[in-house]
Scaffold this active site. Structure first.
Site, PDB file in Angstrom:
ATOM      1  CB  SER A 146     -47.654   0.637  64.423  1.00  0.00           C
ATOM      2  OG  SER A 146     -46.590  -0.256  63.802  1.00  0.00           O
ATOM      3  CG  ASP A 164     -48.477  -0.954  60.987  1.00  0.00           C
ATOM      4  OD1 ASP A 164     -49.178   0.234  61.301  1.00  0.00           O
ATOM      5  OD2 ASP A 164     -47.378  -1.131  61.346  1.00  0.00           O
TER       6      ASP A 164
END
Length: 293
Positions: A40, A154
């Site tokens: 991320s 993510d």
């Protein structure tokens, strides 16, 4: 010779700006970062460092105020995410051109989550921006990324601190930056002020949406954010316990919200201080072990 470091940068939204401070302090104290992996926001910061462009990114993000953050929010009418997430990447491409990961001076890996097959996808080649766009696709916030025969979200969903994917060689020490550290009460207060009352009014509107719990509103995101944070916190701790890094640099989980990039300077300073303390403990421990031999 400088001590080589395999560096792992964790997920955690705007708190990841603290990664910049950590990197600064590592270099200041004579460590040589020889490889990086990130999930991320960790993939964004880690990738820019690996390509030698972290300075440009840091200068840019350090200019943000709250209005800038809202200006990057390209809301979408689709039901699989609040934001398209294209506007901010388009802007970054204007001053940091895309690069294939395999061409970066430092070995780098970005992690995303294959939500259909429930597994990690590790990017070690191909377009940097395509890899990190998938890695930062927070469920229900950013629209997911279509990738070959699946859909990516993510990387923090399955692996918030991707220790096993950093290219670590013999002699490298393993350093992990965990953005889900214990809460602290002495977090620096935000210095940005509201311009003209616009944000105050917007916050009131969002507060009403949060209180409704409507799954089409920000309230739905608020619920998902709270539950996913608890899950990611637990996964991060399990990963740290399993791999036992030489140094763990903890950034308090309440140090910033997901979109608090306007607090860049404060968070960079927070990262520097956290790194200084963690390195001090490591060096003292190392000296004690040597003296006992």
């Amino acid at each position: 010779m400088k001590q080589k470091v395999a560096l792992v940068l964790g997920s955690g939204g705007a708190r990841g700006t603290a990664h910049i401070g950590v990197i600064r302090e590592l270099e200041k104290q004579g460590f040589h970062i020889s490889s990086v992996s990130g999930s991320s926001i960790g993939s964004v910061i880690g990738g820019f460092y690996a390509m030698g462009k972290l300075h440009e990114y840091t200068e840019w993000v350090s200019t943000f105020d709250k209005m800038d953050i809202w200006g990057f929010m390209d809301f979408t009418p689709t039901t699989n995410g609040l934001l398209k997430g294209e506007r901010v990447f388009d802007k970054m491409k204007t001053f940091i051109p895309d690069m294939n990961i395999e061409d970066m001076p430092i070995p780098f890996a970005a992690i995303a989550t294959d939500i259909l097959h429930e597994k990690e996808v590790v990017f070690t080649k191909g377009s940097f921006y395509k890899a990190v766009r998938a890695s930062v696709a927070i469920p229900a916030v950013f629209t997911p990324v279509k990738y070959t025969d699946t859909i990516l979200v993510d990387g923090g969903v399955l692996n918030p601190i991707p220790i096993e994917h950093v290219l670590r060689k013999n002699g490298d020490i393993l350093i992990v930056v965990n953005l889900y550290g214990e809460k602290k009460v002495d977090i620096p207060k935000e210095k940005n002020t509201d311009n003209g009352g616009y944000l105050s009014g917007l916050k009131k509107t969002l507060s009403k949406l949060i209180s409704t719990g409507d799954k089409r509103s920000v309230g739905y995101y608020s619920l998902l954010n709270s539950t996913s944070s608890a899950m990611i916190h637990r996964i991060a701790n399990i990963s740290i316990e399993k791999y036992k890094p030489d140094i763990v640099i903890d950034i308090p989980c309440d140090s910033a919200g997901t979109f608090d990039f306007f607090r860049a300077e404060e968070l960079i300073e927070l990262g520097e201080k956290a790194a200084t303390e963690a390195i001090r403990i490591y060096l003292n421990k190392t000296k004690s072990q040597i003296s006992c031999k």
